[in-house]
Enzyme design. Sequence first.
Site, short mmCIF file in Angstrom:
data_model
loop_
_atom_site.label_atom_id
_atom_site.label_comp_id
_atom_site.label_asym_id
_atom_site.label_seq_id
_atom_site.Cartn_x
_atom_site.Cartn_y
_atom_site.Cartn_z
N ASN A 1 0.79 -1.23 0.00
CA ASN A 1 0.00 0.00 0.00
C ASN A 1 0.82 1.28 0.00
O ASN A 1 0.51 2.24 0.70
CB ASN A 1 -0.98 0.00 1.19
CG ASN A 1 -2.06 -1.06 1.02
OD1 ASN A 1 -2.41 -1.44 -0.10
ND2 ASN A 1 -2.55 -1.57 2.13
N ASN B 1 -3.15 -0.12 -3.22
CA ASN B 1 -4.61 -0.19 -3.13
C ASN B 1 -5.20 0.95 -3.94
O ASN B 1 -4.88 2.12 -3.69
CB ASN B 1 -5.04 -0.10 -1.66
CG ASN B 1 -6.50 -0.42 -1.47
OD1 ASN B 1 -7.33 -0.11 -2.31
ND2 ASN B 1 -6.82 -1.03 -0.34
N PRO B 2 -6.08 0.65 -4.91
CA PRO B 2 -6.65 1.74 -5.72
C PRO B 2 -7.35 2.82 -4.90
O PRO B 2 -7.44 3.96 -5.35
CB PRO B 2 -7.63 1.01 -6.64
CG PRO B 2 -7.02 -0.35 -6.80
CD PRO B 2 -6.45 -0.68 -5.44
N SER C 1 -6.73 -9.61 3.39
CA SER C 1 -5.85 -8.45 3.26
C SER C 1 -4.81 -8.74 2.18
O SER C 1 -4.52 -9.90 1.87
CB SER C 1 -5.15 -8.16 4.58
OG SER C 1 -4.18 -9.16 4.86
N HIS D 1 -11.49 -6.48 6.67
CA HIS D 1 -10.47 -7.50 6.89
C HIS D 1 -10.58 -7.99 8.34
O HIS D 1 -11.29 -7.39 9.15
CB HIS D 1 -9.07 -6.93 6.66
CG HIS D 1 -8.85 -6.38 5.29
ND1 HIS D 1 -9.16 -7.08 4.14
CD2 HIS D 1 -8.34 -5.19 4.88
CE1 HIS D 1 -8.85 -6.34 3.09
NE2 HIS D 1 -8.36 -5.19 3.51
#
Length: 354
Positions: A174, A194-195, A280, A328
């Site tokens: 990330n 992560n987008p 995750s 998560h």
Amino acid sequence: MRLGWCLAIFMLIVLHGFYSHLQRRIEIYLRNQEKHKQLPPSQCAEIRDAILQKPLKRIKANTFMKYLNDLQKCPWKYNQTEHDLLRLQFGSCCDAGRMLIVTQENSPLGLQIKYETNSKKVTINEKIFQMLPKVSPLTTKPLDTCAIVGNGGILLNCFCGDEIDKNDFVFRFNLPPMTIANDIGTKSDIVSANPSILMQRFQKLHERRRPFIDLLKNYSSAMILLPAFSYTQNMDVSFRVLHTVQDFDLPNKVIFFHPEYLKNISMHWRKKGLKVKRLSSGLMLVSAAIELCKKITLYGFWPFSEDLEGDNIPHHYYDNKMPKPGFHSMPKEFYFYTQMHLKGILHLKVGQCS
């Protein structure tokens, strides 16, 4: 006279900083000495059996923390047999070597692939096909020692940077800030993105892209791994990352998780009792590394708000932003890491490095 006083004050400040740092190192050294006092083999065996034989829901939180503390005083030894057994399981269900990354080999022109989280499909057209590597770049050479570096606050003042950088291959998650080299190292070979970070911090790369480029430079030539085909809204922003890297002539390769691999690895862990909305990215890549790497050490994986000494720590080493509730389940995932540590499959590093 005034200059002399200024110099004296300056020297006092410098000496105070030096001795404060020295005192901190001495405290850590003494704490490590205490941790390195080995428990009797019988006590280590009791801890091992308690964690391996009981499900997490039957172990109280304070008991589990005591186990974790005591584990630091139990020797860890790599177990090739246990690693090979788990590697075979993952190879049968998921095959990270061939399927972790979308490639021209596993996704030929014209193939329709399903998104990870819904039944919609995307066709591999010429444009997408040309974005893909011919084969997975993770299998072009053997990965011997791998460090998988989480972002937990447990990394603060751990002094693990040199140890992390000595590994042949380093995974990170990330797009973390590379701000504390003494604790987290400087080496990166693959960094997940992560987008949602791209959407929140960089306006989906629709506007100024320079801040994003400046961030990527912290990871040298590391590969950037994105879940482009997990959700429909992820695809365009993931493609813009690839085009941005190319436009600015950066050395990074941009690669995409294969949705079939992510669905299969999720199903594997669900059968093992890990029922969560979504794994995750940490567990996704730890699972892949078990197939791809000979020896694995985890750093910065810690889902608790206190360290082993009971001191409060932030959720991440760079902020205290908590994950979205119910998305998560870090404590449950950590329990499985602890089990793999006890079996000798991977080394779960917690606290200071010697």
